[in-house]
Design an enzyme around this catalytic site. Structure first.
Site, PDB file in Angstrom:
ATOM      1  CB  SER A 284      -7.309  19.087  -4.347  1.00  0.00           C
ATOM      2  OG  SER A 284      -6.326  19.755  -5.090  1.00  0.00           O
TER       3      SER A 284
ATOM      4  CG  ASP B 284      -4.462  14.383 -10.302  1.00  0.00           C
ATOM      5  OD1 ASP B 284      -4.647  15.445 -10.924  1.00  0.00           O
ATOM      6  OD2 ASP B 284      -4.569  14.297  -9.067  1.00  0.00           O
TER       7      ASP B 284
ATOM      8  CG  HIS C 194      -7.387  17.178  -9.356  1.00  0.00           C
ATOM      9  ND1 HIS C 194      -6.413  16.664  -8.520  1.00  0.00           N
ATOM     10  CD2 HIS C 194      -7.900  18.257  -8.710  1.00  0.00           C
ATOM     11  CE1 HIS C 194      -6.339  17.408  -7.428  1.00  0.00           C
ATOM     12  NE2 HIS C 194      -7.239  18.371  -7.512  1.00  0.00           N
TER      13      HIS C 194
END
Length: 804
Positions: A667, A740, A774
């Site tokens: 991330s 995601d 994610h």
């Protein structure tokens, strides 16, 4: 024309050859035996510390589970076949035990192929209600904790798509549940449906500067499907399975009973829907009913919340955060902005707290004003309550002691600090269940209690303090003295007796639960989970401290290879996640504990100590901006400074070959990785998972940056690795989930970045994991991710080709 056709064919052939047809792979044996283990169960303990429920689940989902039908609407991800969140964690087994027993016993009569979720204790804590998801829908089951058996009380017709689906009545004999309406219409297949017309969005000139949300509604067909999936009937069901109608079909979200159990507040979503924000900001209406479903009062009516003032501390006008006051039978409490929700307005008090007594038809009474944005209240009694506020731009938080019965008595600020200053953290006030079964301040002889994590310059020593209300003075009742273990306070069991629930762990001792008696100075083990990561029992782990070039103190958790030999130089993996600070003092504080259990979770770099790598995990990467300077104004400079300091520190210890260092992150850590490879020559390779690389695609702020692109274009440009793709000379592995759902990290971010790097001749590999969000969930995906990372590190780091 023929020449052009040949050129096109050659280009297509080149593109096709650049793709790899690869099935899911598994990592090396050393990594696999750590990644594929049976973990200890989760633990739920009643508030008296008498009974425990062990909840077991598989460590991973399967790719088949992730491939089940999924609709992504208004911020929700729903399985329209079963009518529950498509990414829900399911538990497969339950066991129960008294805390004094040695062994747990198997719960009998569980559903076959259990997929359990939504565990909710009954008010008297004798039972737990939960959901079980079958192939066709969701059922409600009841667990009798003391007897250790389970019973199904509904058919598979529960609607668990939005909000809580189970709420207990105070009589411990009935529940309010959401069920599928009989008149629900068939969903529209948005892929094959023929459109009725274009999708049109309009702006009336009001500024709607929202984050880059995923899974938004996009078409009228999406609106239709959302309404069908969000709609439910509310039923009253007994623990014996008898069902009664309560409320007819609507888009119900939240349900909450008053502390005395005589009223229930129910919030429902209304139209018009939005294509800009998620369902939590759609119009809503909150109504209070009695136990016979008679409407008592509409207590809140919230319009669509698309347009807010600029800034992280902006909020909407009107009533917000409405809930029941925990120390009263039936009193509603809410907050309203005094600054129109606009943080740029200069005003003495930002928010006001109001309350309204049953039957909710009188004028509300203001009981508190906060200087900053309201953050919460812990209720005590008629005369004692604790409130907190906070302000993003200064990172300040204040704690108020106030008398909710006397608006004329000035709230007393008992704590005023930076919430990033962990050394000054006074801890959390201890709560206990009151006569209504609601957790409120534990008040004894005009005293409160605080439990704190206990970070300090000397290390971490969790504590329990006694707080005298009249004098604001504290007395330390207990401070952990462990130097080879980590003790974490979970909750108070009985402060009169001095009993608290704690968790104790060490580097190689799996976290287990204990009851500590502060008065008797005793410690009683109530679980005995074993370390499933046997190959790490001899791990060499420590926290190292070092300084950045500007003198800022940094730290990281250092692991040496399991086969470490004195004097030998090893490749290294540096893993980190940047964090923004408004002052250097807070940025320099130590929060790493060498006694924390070594847990190689799926995204961890720790696996590679089994493969001959030094690992520096959780390396401090502070980005500091003091005064009027914002942290990101010098993001790249500080980023590189952090990385250089970390590498130099480990190199000075004599452990590594500086030419064989990799950097990685997930991330924002992936964003960090790409920037480091673009703007330094410190690394041999990088691993970037699920990142964002072009900040112009998130123009209204990202991470901790609240300025828009048009306010700080240079910052957005300088921080975007995509804009500097021509500088990338270091091999980079990009991994991203195709589904995601995180704000800003669209899969497009990795795809476009890869295309830019490939077009500029960089060494780069893009791995798109099907069905993954994610955070990756499927066992096949995670094992393949570990394999990809291992192959990359072996080729470009450990066996890096060197030139003389």
């Amino acid at each position: 024309m023929k020449a052009k056709l040949i050129l096109v064919i050659l280009l297509l052939a080149t593109y096709s050859y650049a793709q790899e047809s690869l099935t899911y792979q598994k990592p090396s044996k050393e990594i696999l035996e750590l990644a594929d283990v049976d973990l200890a169960p989760g633990v739920q303990i009643d508030s008296k510390g008498a009974h425990m429920v062990f909840i077991y689940r598989n460590q991973y989902k399967s790719i088949a589970e992730l491939s089940e039908t999924e609709l992504r609407l208004a911020g929700l991800r729903i399985n329209p076949v079963t009518n529950i969140g498509s990414r829900t964690n399911f538990y497969t087994n339950l066991k129960v035990k008294k805390t004094g027993d040695i062994n747990a016993k198997q719960v009998t009569n569980l559903p076959e192929n259990s997929r359990l979720s939504g565990f909710t204790w009954s008010p008297d804590e004798s039972m737990i209600a939960c959901l079980n998801t079958t192939q066709t829908g969701v059922e409600v089951w009841i667990l009798n904790v003391s007897e250790g058996n389970a019973t199904k009380i509904t058919d598979a017709n529960i609607n668990a798509n939005m909000g809580e689906s189970i709420n207990w009545f105070k009589d411990n004999k009935h529940l309010l549940i959401k069920t599928l309406p009989n008149n629900r219409k068939p969903l529209i297949n948005t892929i094959t449906a023929v459109p009725n017309g274009p999708t049109i969005s309009v702006s009336d000139g009001s500024k709607a500067q929202n984050r880059t949300y995923q899974d938004l509604l996009k078409t009228p067909n999406d609106e239709f499907n959302f309404e069908q999936l969000a709609s439910s009937d509310i039923k009253k069901v007994s623990i014996t399975g008898k069902i009664e109608d309560f409320l007819p079909t609507d888009m119900y979200e939240d349900i909450s009973f008053s502390p005395d159990g005589n009223y229930v507040m129910i919030t429902k979503i209304k139209r018009p829907f939005s294509y800009l924000v998620t369902y939590s900001r759609f119009p809503s209406e909150s109504n209070v009913y009695d136990l016979n479903a008679k409407l008592i009062q509409t207590v809140n009516d919230v319009p669509i919340d698309e347009v807010r003032p600029k800034g992280f501390m902006a909020t909407r006008t009107g009533k917000r955060s409405m809930r029941w006051r925990g120390d009263k039978p039936a009193v509603l409490v809410w907050v309203e902005a005094l600054d129109n929700g606009d943080p740029e307005i200069a005003i003495e008090h930002r928010d006001a707290v109001y309350q309204l007594d049953a039957p909710f038809n009188d004028n509300p009474k203001m009981i508190l004003k906060t200087q900053q944005r309201f953050a919460g209240i812990q209720w005590g009694n008629d005369n004692i309550a604790i409130a907190t506020d906070r302000w993003w731009n200064t990172r300040n938080t204040k704690t108020y002691l106030f008398n909710p019965s006397d608006i004329n008595s000035k709230a007393k600020v008992i704590s005023d600090r930076s919430y990033q200053d962990v050394y000054s953290d006074p801890g959390d006030f201890v709560l206990s269940k009151n006569e209504f079964g609601i957790k409120t301040l534990d008040i004894q002889d005009n005293k409160l209690f605080l439990m704190g994590a206990g970070f300090s310059k000397k290390g971490q020593f969790p504590f329990v303090d006694e707080f005298t209300i009249k004098t604001n003075k504290k007395k330390r009742l207990y401070e952990s003295k462990f130097t080879d273990k980590l003790e974490i306070f979970i909750s108070a069991i009985d402060m009169k007796k001095g009993e608290i629930l704690v968790n104790i762990q060490s580097q190689t001792t799996y976290p287990n639960y204990y009851i500590r008696n502060l008065k008797k100075k005793s410690l009683k083990a109530i679980t005995a989970f074993q370390n499933p990561f046997k190959s790490l029992e001899n791990v060499n782990k420590r926290v190292i401290s070092y300084k950045r070039d500007d003198g800022l103190e940094l730290e990281g958790t250092l692991y040496l290879p399991l086969n470490y030999e004195e004097g030998k130089k090893y490749p290294m993996i540096l893993w980190a996640y940047p964090k923004e600070f408004k002052d250097k003092a807070s940025a320099a504080q130590s929060t790493a504990n060498p006694n924390e259990f070594v847990y190689p979770y799926s995204g961890s770099p720790i696996y590679w100590i089994t493969r001959g790598y030094v690992v520096l995990d959780d390396a401090a990467f502070p980005i500091v901006g003091e005064g009027s300077n914002e942290p990101n104004d010098k993001f790249r400079t500080q980023l590189v400074g952090n990385a250089k300091a970390a590498i130099d520190a480990v190199d000075n210890l004599g452990y590594i070959d500086k030419n064989k260092v990799a950097v990685g992150g997930h991330s924002y850590g992936a964003f960090m990785t790409a920037n480091l490879l673009s703007h330094s020559n410190l690394f041999a390779a990088g691993i970037a998972r699920s990142g964002a690389y072009n900040r112009t695609l998130t123009p209204f702020g990202f991470q901790s940056e609240e300025r828009s692109y048009w306010e700080a274009p240079n910052v957005y440009y300088d921080m975007s690795p995509f804009m500097h793709a021509d500088k990338m000379k270091t091999p980079l592995l990009l991994i991203h989930g195709v589904a995601d759902n995180n704000s800003g990290t669209y899969p497009l971010q990795s795809e476009r970045y890869f295309n830019a790097l490939k077009g500029l001749g960089a060494t780069v590999r893009l791995v798109m994991l099907p069905m993954e969000s994610h955070g990756y969930r499927a066992k096949e995906s995670i094992m393949h991710m570990l394999w990809e990372q291992d192959q990359w590190l072996e080729k470009y780091v450990k066996n890096k080709e060197t030139t003389n």
